[in-house]
Design a protein around this motif. Structure first.
Motif, PDB file in Angstrom:
ATOM      1  N   GLY A 119     -23.296  22.162  29.103  1.00 20.89           N
ATOM      2  CA  GLY A 119     -24.062  22.356  27.745  1.00 20.89           C
ATOM      3  C   GLY A 119     -23.505  23.839  27.257  1.00 20.89           C
ATOM      4  O   GLY A 119     -23.567  23.621  25.812  1.00 20.89           O
ATOM      5  N   ALA A 177     -20.285  22.575  25.307  1.00 22.32           N
ATOM      6  CA  ALA A 177     -20.975  21.696  23.954  1.00 22.32           C
ATOM      7  C   ALA A 177     -21.560  22.690  23.023  1.00 22.32           C
ATOM      8  O   ALA A 177     -20.968  22.620  21.813  1.00 22.32           O
ATOM      9  N   CYS A 178     -22.087  23.825  23.256  1.00 21.20           N
ATOM     10  CA  CYS A 178     -22.437  24.900  22.428  1.00 21.20           C
ATOM     11  C   CYS A 178     -21.153  25.795  21.799  1.00 21.20           C
ATOM     12  O   CYS A 178     -21.007  25.720  20.706  1.00 21.20           O
ATOM     13  N   ARG A 220     -19.353  23.507  19.390  1.00 19.16           N
ATOM     14  CA  ARG A 220     -20.017  23.287  18.145  1.00 19.16           C
ATOM     15  C   ARG A 220     -20.200  24.597  17.147  1.00 19.16           C
ATOM     16  O   ARG A 220     -20.528  24.729  16.202  1.00 19.16           O
ATOM     17  N   THR A 271     -29.502  22.974  23.345  1.00 19.97           N
ATOM     18  CA  THR A 271     -28.370  22.374  23.578  1.00 19.97           C
ATOM     19  C   THR A 271     -27.807  22.809  25.071  1.00 19.97           C
ATOM     20  O   THR A 271     -27.120  21.760  25.796  1.00 19.97           O
ATOM     21  N   ASN A 285     -25.410  15.682  25.095  1.00 23.33           N
ATOM     22  CA  ASN A 285     -24.675  15.998  23.741  1.00 23.33           C
ATOM     23  C   ASN A 285     -23.294  15.064  23.739  1.00 23.33           C
ATOM     24  O   ASN A 285     -23.205  14.744  22.570  1.00 23.33           O
ATOM     25  N   TYR A 286     -22.889  14.947  24.782  1.00 19.86           N
ATOM     26  CA  TYR A 286     -21.658  14.240  24.843  1.00 19.86           C
ATOM     27  C   TYR A 286     -22.001  12.631  24.367  1.00 19.86           C
ATOM     28  O   TYR A 286     -21.179  11.585  24.281  1.00 19.86           O
ATOM     29  N   ASN A 331     -27.795  15.439  19.505  1.00 22.11           N
ATOM     30  CA  ASN A 331     -27.513  16.548  18.876  1.00 22.11           C
ATOM     31  C   ASN A 331     -28.945  17.328  18.560  1.00 22.11           C
ATOM     32  O   ASN A 331     -29.551  17.246  17.461  1.00 22.11           O
TER      33      ASN A 331
END
Length: 73
Positions: free
Chosen positions: A22, A25-26, A29, A48, A55-56, A60
């Motif tokens: 996670g 992912a942040c 982004r 997130t 997220n993948y 979103n």
């Protein structure tokens, strides 16, 4: 009595891996480099991180309206 040592070892590791994904992912982004720090941005980052690998899959999470109660005068 059965040993529960196996489950107690891999569950915390799985949670840490989930949260690390996670956080990645942040970072991808650009949430950590955003200059504006407000309730909505912080909430989006936290959601997130918690959503992690979801997220993948195209999810979103975003927090768009964050109204905190104001203190009384």
């Amino acid at each position: 009595m059965a040993s529960r040592g196996g489950a107690t070892r891999w569950v915390p590791a799985l949670i840490v891996i989930w949260l690390l994904i996670g956080a990645i992912a942040c970072g991808q982004r650009g949430y950590f480099t955003d200059a504006t720090a407000n309730c909505a941005t912080t909430s989006t980052i936290l959601v997130t991180i918690v959503a992690g690998p979801l997220n993948y899959l195209g999810i979103n999470p975003r927090v768009t309206d964050c109204n905190l109660p104001q203190p009384s005068p």
